[in-house]
Design a protein around this motif. Structure first.
Motif, PDB file in Angstrom:
ATOM      1  N   ASP A  83      91.384  41.970  20.686  1.00  0.00           N
ATOM      2  CA  ASP A  83      92.368  41.714  19.614  1.00  0.00           C
ATOM      3  C   ASP A  83      91.763  40.834  18.520  1.00  0.00           C
ATOM      4  O   ASP A  83      92.022  41.042  17.321  1.00  0.00           O
ATOM      5  CB  ASP A  83      93.614  41.043  20.187  1.00  0.00           C
ATOM      6  CG  ASP A  83      94.522  42.015  20.934  1.00  0.00           C
ATOM      7  OD1 ASP A  83      94.270  43.228  20.865  1.00  0.00           O
ATOM      8  OD2 ASP A  83      95.469  41.547  21.594  1.00  0.00           O
ATOM      9  N   ASP A  84      90.965  39.836  18.921  1.00  0.00           N
ATOM     10  CA  ASP A  84      90.294  38.987  17.927  1.00  0.00           C
ATOM     11  C   ASP A  84      89.304  39.801  17.091  1.00  0.00           C
ATOM     12  O   ASP A  84      89.163  39.573  15.884  1.00  0.00           O
ATOM     13  CB  ASP A  84      89.559  37.835  18.620  1.00  0.00           C
ATOM     14  CG  ASP A  84      90.483  36.688  19.016  1.00  0.00           C
ATOM     15  OD1 ASP A  84      91.639  36.676  18.562  1.00  0.00           O
ATOM     16  OD2 ASP A  84      90.039  35.810  19.779  1.00  0.00           O
ATOM     17  N   MET A  85      88.611  40.747  17.733  1.00  0.00           N
ATOM     18  CA  MET A  85      87.654  41.583  17.001  1.00  0.00           C
ATOM     19  C   MET A  85      88.378  42.501  16.013  1.00  0.00           C
ATOM     20  O   MET A  85      87.924  42.689  14.878  1.00  0.00           O
ATOM     21  CB  MET A  85      86.817  42.405  17.978  1.00  0.00           C
ATOM     22  CG  MET A  85      85.786  41.595  18.750  1.00  0.00           C
ATOM     23  SD  MET A  85      84.468  40.916  17.692  1.00  0.00           S
ATOM     24  CE  MET A  85      83.564  42.409  17.240  1.00  0.00           C
ATOM     25  N   ILE A  86      89.492  43.061  16.425  1.00  0.00           N
ATOM     26  CA  ILE A  86      90.249  43.935  15.520  1.00  0.00           C
ATOM     27  C   ILE A  86      90.815  43.127  14.358  1.00  0.00           C
ATOM     28  O   ILE A  86      90.856  43.595  13.208  1.00  0.00           O
ATOM     29  CB  ILE A  86      91.343  44.692  16.291  1.00  0.00           C
ATOM     30  CG1 ILE A  86      90.676  45.718  17.225  1.00  0.00           C
ATOM     31  CG2 ILE A  86      92.307  45.390  15.337  1.00  0.00           C
ATOM     32  CD1 ILE A  86      91.648  46.495  18.098  1.00  0.00           C
ATOM     33  N   ALA A  87      91.220  41.889  14.628  1.00  0.00           N
ATOM     34  CA  ALA A  87      91.677  41.011  13.547  1.00  0.00           C
ATOM     35  C   ALA A  87      90.541  40.747  12.561  1.00  0.00           C
ATOM     36  O   ALA A  87      90.759  40.713  11.339  1.00  0.00           O
ATOM     37  CB  ALA A  87      92.208  39.698  14.120  1.00  0.00           C
ATOM     38  N   ALA A  88      89.329  40.568  13.071  1.00  0.00           N
ATOM     39  CA  ALA A  88      88.170  40.365  12.195  1.00  0.00           C
ATOM     40  C   ALA A  88      87.913  41.607  11.349  1.00  0.00           C
ATOM     41  O   ALA A  88      87.569  41.515  10.161  1.00  0.00           O
ATOM     42  CB  ALA A  88      86.938  40.019  13.029  1.00  0.00           C
ATOM     43  N   LEU A  89      88.085  42.784  11.947  1.00  0.00           N
ATOM     44  CA  LEU A  89      87.946  44.033  11.193  1.00  0.00           C
ATOM     45  C   LEU A  89      88.990  44.095  10.086  1.00  0.00           C
ATOM     46  O   LEU A  89      88.673  44.421   8.929  1.00  0.00           O
ATOM     47  CB  LEU A  89      88.098  45.228  12.144  1.00  0.00           C
ATOM     48  CG  LEU A  89      88.112  46.616  11.499  1.00  0.00           C
ATOM     49  CD1 LEU A  89      86.755  46.947  10.886  1.00  0.00           C
ATOM     50  CD2 LEU A  89      88.493  47.681  12.542  1.00  0.00           C
ATOM     51  N   ASP A  90      90.226  43.752  10.418  1.00  0.00           N
ATOM     52  CA  ASP A  90      91.303  43.766   9.427  1.00  0.00           C
ATOM     53  C   ASP A  90      91.038  42.784   8.291  1.00  0.00           C
ATOM     54  O   ASP A  90      91.472  43.004   7.155  1.00  0.00           O
ATOM     55  CB  ASP A  90      92.642  43.431  10.096  1.00  0.00           C
ATOM     56  CG  ASP A  90      93.131  44.539  11.027  1.00  0.00           C
ATOM     57  OD1 ASP A  90      92.666  45.682  10.874  1.00  0.00           O
ATOM     58  OD2 ASP A  90      93.966  44.240  11.904  1.00  0.00           O
ATOM     59  N   ASP A  91      90.332  41.709   8.613  1.00  0.00           N
ATOM     60  CA  ASP A  91      90.015  40.680   7.604  1.00  0.00           C
ATOM     61  C   ASP A  91      88.752  41.019   6.808  1.00  0.00           C
ATOM     62  O   ASP A  91      88.295  40.214   5.992  1.00  0.00           O
ATOM     63  CB  ASP A  91      89.830  39.317   8.276  1.00  0.00           C
ATOM     64  CG  ASP A  91      91.143  38.740   8.783  1.00  0.00           C
ATOM     65  OD1 ASP A  91      92.206  39.188   8.323  1.00  0.00           O
ATOM     66  OD2 ASP A  91      91.100  37.842   9.655  1.00  0.00           O
ATOM     67  N   GLY A  92      88.176  42.191   7.052  1.00  0.00           N
ATOM     68  CA  GLY A  92      87.004  42.620   6.304  1.00  0.00           C
ATOM     69  C   GLY A  92      85.693  42.039   6.789  1.00  0.00           C
ATOM     70  O   GLY A  92      84.693  42.067   6.054  1.00  0.00           O
ATOM     71  N   GLU A  93      85.668  41.529   8.028  1.00  0.00           N
ATOM     72  CA  GLU A  93      84.449  40.905   8.534  1.00  0.00           C
ATOM     73  C   GLU A  93      83.502  41.886   9.231  1.00  0.00           C
ATOM     74  O   GLU A  93      82.359  41.534   9.500  1.00  0.00           O
ATOM     75  CB  GLU A  93      84.804  39.786   9.512  1.00  0.00           C
ATOM     76  CG  GLU A  93      85.431  38.573   8.867  1.00  0.00           C
ATOM     77  CD  GLU A  93      85.475  37.395   9.825  1.00  0.00           C
ATOM     78  OE1 GLU A  93      84.439  36.723   9.996  1.00  0.00           O
ATOM     79  OE2 GLU A  93      86.549  37.152  10.411  1.00  0.00           O
ATOM     80  N   ALA A 145      89.050  52.066  15.710  1.00  0.00           N
ATOM     81  CA  ALA A 145      89.457  51.339  14.508  1.00  0.00           C
ATOM     82  C   ALA A 145      88.311  51.232  13.516  1.00  0.00           C
ATOM     83  O   ALA A 145      88.505  51.415  12.306  1.00  0.00           O
ATOM     84  CB  ALA A 145      89.970  49.952  14.889  1.00  0.00           C
ATOM     85  N   VAL A 146      87.100  50.942  14.000  1.00  0.00           N
ATOM     86  CA  VAL A 146      85.945  50.803  13.114  1.00  0.00           C
ATOM     87  C   VAL A 146      85.631  52.127  12.422  1.00  0.00           C
ATOM     88  O   VAL A 146      85.432  52.183  11.198  1.00  0.00           O
ATOM     89  CB  VAL A 146      84.714  50.293  13.887  1.00  0.00           C
ATOM     90  CG1 VAL A 146      83.436  50.453  13.054  1.00  0.00           C
ATOM     91  CG2 VAL A 146      84.899  48.827  14.271  1.00  0.00           C
TER      92      VAL A 146
END
Length: 240
Positions: free
Chosen positions: A87-97, A130-131
Motif C-alpha cells: 500500500d505504501d508503494m502504491i501511494a508512492a506511485l500515486d504521488d509520482g515517485e 498499477a505501474v
C-alpha cells in the motif's frame, strides 16, 4: 558490451522472446522498497540495515513479508505485513515517485513490436498492474508474472521459467533483462541469455555479473542489444 561465459544450454540461433524485470529495469523503485521496508521495521522497533535490504532483494512478497515479521517480531500475519508495504508503494506511485527510467518506454515498445514480451517481477500483483497501467505499458506485455505466483522467488528461476511458459517458449529461447544479483541469477538459472543493466545504487555481485551474456550501461544500450540478439544468431564467447 561485455560478453561473459554462459552454459551450453544457451541458444545459438535468434531468440524468440524477451522477459523483463520491473524494479530497476523499467522503473526507478529499488530505493522506495528499501524506504518502505525500513519504515515498517521502524514502526515495530527494528533498525533496518543494508544487510536486510540485500537479503530480501529479489524475494517474493510472501517471502520478504515473512522475513520482516521475523526480524521485527511482529505477531500479525505475513499477508498484513505485505499489504502495509505494498500500500505504501502504491501511494508512492500515486504521488509520482515511481517513474519510468530513461529509455524504458522506447525499449518496451520497440522490442514488443518484434517479439512477444513478458514481465517477471518480485513485486506484488497489485503493484505490477498499477505501474504498467499508470505508464501505459500494459498493452505491450503478452504475460506478466509476480514471483508470489510461483513456488520460489529470485534467485530461483521459477518466475522466469513461468514467464517463458506463458509466452509459449522455454527459457533458452528467451532473453532476460535484469539489474540485481538475484534477478540475474534467476534469469540465468532459467536458461536465458541475460542482458544485465547493473543497478548503480545496489550493484550486482561479481558472480552474478559473470553469468550475464551482455552487460549494458544504459537502457538505450539494452534496447539496441536486444534488437540485435533478436535478429542475429546469439554467439557466446568462452570468457569475458
Amino acid at each position: 558490451m561485455t560478453v561473459s561465459e554462459v552454459t551450453e544450454s544457451r541458444p545459438t540461433g535468434p531468440l524468440r522472446a524477451v522477459v523483463f524485470d520491473m524494479d530497476g529495469v523499467l522503473v526507478e523503485s529499488e530505493h522506495l522498497w528499501e524506504r518502505m521496508w525500513s519504515r515498517y521495521a521502524a514502526r515495530h522497533g527494528h533498525e533496518w540495515s543494508a544487510e536486510d535490504t540485500s537479503t530480501v532483494q529479489g524475494m517474493s512478497s510472501p517471502e520478504w513479508s515473512a522475513y520482516l515479521g521475523r526480524v521485527c517480531g511482529t505477531p500479525e500475519p505475513a499477508s498484513e505485513t505485505e499489504r502495509a508495504v505494498v500500500d505504501d508503494m502504491i501511494a508512492a506511485l500515486d504521488d509520482g515517485e515511481i517513474e519510468l527510467l530513461d529509455g524504458a518506454r522506447e525499449m518496451v515498445t520497440e522490442v514488443s513490436s518484434v517479439v512477444p514480451i513478458a514481465l517477471a517481477s518480485s513485486a506484488a500483483r497489485p503493484l505490477i498492474d498499477a505501474v504498467l497501467q499508470r505508464h501505459g505499458l500494459a498493452e505491450h506485455f503478452t504475460a506478466t508474472v509476480s514471483s508470489a505466483e510461483v513456488p520460489r522467488g529470485k534467485p530461483s528461476p521459477d518466475v522466469y521459467t513461468e514467464a517463458a511458459r506463458r509466452l509459449g517458449f522455454t527459457g533458452a529461447e528467451c532473453a532476460g533483462v535484469e539489474d540485481s544479483s538475484n534477478g540475474i541469477r534467476a534469469a540465468h538459472a532459467a536458461g536465458m541469455s541475460v542482458v544485465a543493466i547493473p543497478n548503480a545504487g545496489y550493484p550486482p555481485k561479481p558472480d552474478a555479473i559473470a553469468s550475464a551474456s551482455v552487460v549494458a550501461d544504459s537502457l538505450d544500450h539494452v534496447r539496441k542489444t536486444l534488437l540485435s540478439m533478436l535478429s542475429d544468431p546469439v554467439t557466446e564467447s568462452e570468457g569475458a
